[in-house]
Enzyme design. Structure first.
Site, PDB file in Angstrom:
ATOM      1  N   GLU A 163      83.342  39.579  71.767  1.00 64.04           N
ATOM      2  CA  GLU A 163      82.836  40.579  70.815  1.00 64.04           C
ATOM      3  C   GLU A 163      83.948  41.534  70.400  1.00 64.04           C
ATOM      4  O   GLU A 163      84.762  41.952  71.222  1.00 64.04           O
ATOM      5  CB  GLU A 163      81.713  41.364  71.517  1.00 64.04           C
ATOM      6  CG  GLU A 163      81.151  42.512  70.738  1.00 64.04           C
ATOM      7  CD  GLU A 163      80.051  43.252  71.518  1.00 64.04           C
ATOM      8  OE1 GLU A 163      79.569  42.731  72.547  1.00 64.04           O
ATOM      9  OE2 GLU A 163      79.699  44.357  71.090  1.00 64.04           O
ATOM     10  N   GLU A 167      82.331  50.835  65.756  1.00 63.92           N
ATOM     11  CA  GLU A 167      81.056  51.530  65.963  1.00 63.92           C
ATOM     12  C   GLU A 167      81.168  52.992  65.548  1.00 63.92           C
ATOM     13  O   GLU A 167      82.226  53.603  65.694  1.00 63.92           O
ATOM     14  CB  GLU A 167      80.625  51.447  67.425  1.00 63.92           C
ATOM     15  CG  GLU A 167      80.090  50.077  67.788  1.00 63.92           C
ATOM     16  CD  GLU A 167      79.520  50.043  69.197  1.00 63.92           C
ATOM     17  OE1 GLU A 167      78.339  49.733  69.350  1.00 63.92           O
ATOM     18  OE2 GLU A 167      80.273  50.342  70.141  1.00 63.92           O
ATOM     19  N   TRP A 254      71.150  51.211  64.988  1.00 65.49           N
ATOM     20  CA  TRP A 254      70.237  51.084  66.128  1.00 65.49           C
ATOM     21  C   TRP A 254      70.022  52.404  66.841  1.00 65.49           C
ATOM     22  O   TRP A 254      70.889  53.282  66.833  1.00 65.49           O
ATOM     23  CB  TRP A 254      70.677  49.975  67.071  1.00 65.49           C
ATOM     24  CG  TRP A 254      72.043  50.059  67.663  1.00 65.49           C
ATOM     25  CD1 TRP A 254      73.216  49.777  67.044  1.00 65.49           C
ATOM     26  CD2 TRP A 254      72.384  50.408  69.006  1.00 65.49           C
ATOM     27  NE1 TRP A 254      74.250  49.925  67.922  1.00 65.49           N
ATOM     28  CE2 TRP A 254      73.791  50.315  69.132  1.00 65.49           C
ATOM     29  CE3 TRP A 254      71.626  50.790  70.131  1.00 65.49           C
ATOM     30  CZ2 TRP A 254      74.459  50.587  70.326  1.00 65.49           C
ATOM     31  CZ3 TRP A 254      72.301  51.060  71.322  1.00 65.49           C
ATOM     32  CH2 TRP A 254      73.689  50.958  71.418  1.00 65.49           C
ATOM     33  N   THR A 265      74.287  56.640  77.480  1.00 65.39           N
ATOM     34  CA  THR A 265      74.144  56.082  76.136  1.00 65.39           C
ATOM     35  C   THR A 265      73.639  57.151  75.175  1.00 65.39           C
ATOM     36  O   THR A 265      74.114  57.276  74.049  1.00 65.39           O
ATOM     37  CB  THR A 265      73.159  54.887  76.166  1.00 65.39           C
ATOM     38  OG1 THR A 265      73.634  53.949  77.128  1.00 65.39           O
ATOM     39  CG2 THR A 265      73.047  54.230  74.803  1.00 65.39           C
TER      40      THR A 265
END
Ligand SMILES: *[C@@H]1O[C@H](CO)[C@@H](O)[C@H](O)[C@H]1NC(C)=O
Ligand SMILES: *[C@@H]1O[C@H](CO)[C@@H](O)[C@H](O)[C@H]1NC(C)=O
Ligand SMILES: *[C@@H]1O[C@H](CO)[C@@H](O)[C@H](O)[C@H]1NC(C)=O
Ligand SMILES: *[C@@H]1O[C@H](CO)[C@@H](O)[C@H](O)[C@H]1NC(C)=O
Ligand SMILES: *[C@@H]1O[C@H](CO)[C@@H](O)[C@H](O)[C@H]1NC(C)=O
Ligand SMILES: *[C@@H]1O[C@H](CO)[C@@H](O)[C@H](O)[C@H]1NC(C)=O
Ligand SMILES: *[C@@H]1O[C@H](CO)[C@@H](O)[C@H](O)[C@H]1NC(C)=O
Length: 363
Positions: A163, A167, A254, A265
């Site tokens: 990956e 972001e 998201w 997070t």
């Protein structure tokens, strides 16, 4: 995949019923009856199990997944959304028919820009390219979202979870974060980096580039290199931990800032999402915009005219799967998703993944 086994969890979203579907991982592969291991670790024989995200290393055999459609040089723009299939359940593997599929959530077209929406109900939006690329350069011209708790992402993701990420977390609008992962491995310290000092990433389009070559990985913003990773610098424990497998290009918005997310997070994403935000109240959604996607392939072996796809083979070096070219079809030949049964198969898998606590891996 026996459809009925999948149907059960939808009706009663109870956690134990998730176990009615065979699960798969690196140590337990799928049975011959449901040979494909989906991105989320469930076994089946239709879309989405055997197409995008199908993990060959956890499937029944290395060739259980459908071959991964080959890279084509392209500049995708979004005068309308006609090249974006809004319901991924209907995808049959024909990468000539669509450039992208919507795997969860909702999109709109706003004056020739692709808008990805996040609502309190939809859990965010993710779209994936129908084709893979195996080294090359991909540039996305995009405007990130700007709200606390919401992350915009432009990434490349292979079926074995190699990956590469750009972001944009939360309400920080002067930064872009880059990261990369090898086969889903989360390292300590992690491979993240932050580019700072950008002009407002919500109000202005910037070009974000992933320049992924066999020996170096570069991240660029507006044509300027902001980070270089050498393959030779990624060796750990005797294994080269560098992305090497064909990847899809994915865009997402998201909801990281929710009560069910890990505290770290939530903090990373700028706090909890405020659905009373005036922007949300007036529009009914939060959003991020993609204007164009420019893909230049750089396959290590230039594919001949009859080549359709990539397939996995035996490891070429320690823990590194080999990748070969094939002329085999990428189509499911009339066996797309579970339509007529449980509605949207992907939404169902999403629900199952949520129940299994896999949200972090979804986007
Ligand atoms: C792999 O899947 C099997 C079967 O579902 C499960 O028993 C096992 O705990 C899983 N292993 C890992 C490492 O998650
Ligand atoms: C794939 O889609 C293209 C474009 O829509 C179409 O021309 C072609 O016939 C399709 N191929 C198959 C095998 O359905
Ligand atoms: C982001 O939002 C959080 C939570 O609302 C707030 O505490 C913080 O000050 C905001 N940061 C910026 C840069 O606006
Ligand atoms: C697309 O990218 C390639 C290589 O990075 C570049 O040469 C080309 O000019 C770009 N095309 C457009 C329309 O931006
Ligand atoms: C090949 O590499 C994969 C991915 O790292 C690993 O899971 C697998 O054990 C390796 N297989 C062999 C036979 O070494
Ligand atoms: C793929 O290539 C092989 C060997 O050249 C050939 O026999 C076969 O017909 C080709 N298959 C397709 C679908 O083109
Ligand atoms: C996607 O298509 C399937 C099959 O036709 C349908 O059952 C489902 O409701 C659709 N999902 C959405 C979100 O439109």
């Amino acid at each position: 995949m026996h459809s009925l086994a999948v149907l059960l969890p939808l009706f009663s979203l109870a956690l134990p019923l998730v176990q009615a579907v065979a699960t798969c991982n690196a140590t337990t592969s799928c049975p011959a009856s449901a040979p494909c291991c989906s991105e989320f670790g469930f076994c089946g024989s239709t879309q989405p199990f055997c197409l995008g995200g199908c993990n060959p290393l956890a499937s029944h055999t290395l060739d259980s997944c459908k071959p991964n459609p080959i890279c084509k040089n392209a500049v995708h723009t979004f005068a309308d959304n006609s090249r974006v299939l809004s319901n991924a359940t209907l995808f049959d593997g024909n990468a000539s028919a669509y450039d992208f599929i919507v795997e969860s959530g909702n999109i709109m077209n706003s004056n020739g820009e692709l808008a990805m929406l996040l609502t309190e109900q939809n859990g965010g939006t993710r779209i994936s390219s129908t084709r893979y690329f195996h080294y090359g350069t991909v540039t996305a011209r995009l405007k990130a979202s700007r709200w606390a708790g919401i992350v915009t992402a432009f990434i490349t993701m292979s079926n074995v979870k190699d990956e590469i990420d750009w972001e944009f977390p939360g309400n920080t609008t002067t930064e872009a974060q880059s990261n990369y992962f090898w086969q889903g491995l989360v390292t300590k310290p992690n491979h993240g980096d932050v580019a700072t000092g950008l002009s407002d990433t919500f109000s202005n389009y910037h070009d974000y580039t992933i320049d992924w070559q066999p020996d170096t990985l570069k991240f660029l913003i507006d044509g300027k290199v902001v980070r270089t990773v050498k393959k030779s610098d990624t060796v750990a424990d005797g294994v080269t931990q560098y992305p090497t497998t064909p990847a899809r290009i994915q865009f997402s918005i998201w909801p990281a800032g929710t009560a069910s997310s890990a505290a770290g997070t939530v903090q990373w994403s700028g706090g909890l999402i405020d659905y009373n935000d005036p922007d949300y109240v007036s529009a009914g959604h939060f959003y991020a915009l993609v204007q164009s996607v420019n893909i230049t392939c750089n396959d290590p072996t230039p594919p001949g005219a009859d080549i359709t796809a990539y397939v996995y083979g035996a490891n070429s070096s320690t823990n590194t799967p080999s990748v070969a070219l094939t002329n085999a079809t990428t189509d499911l030949n009339g066996v797309p998703g579970m339509q007529g049964l449980a509605g949207n198969g992907i939404q169902l898998l999403l629900a199952m993944s949520l129940a299994a606590g896999l949200l972090g891996q979804l986007f």
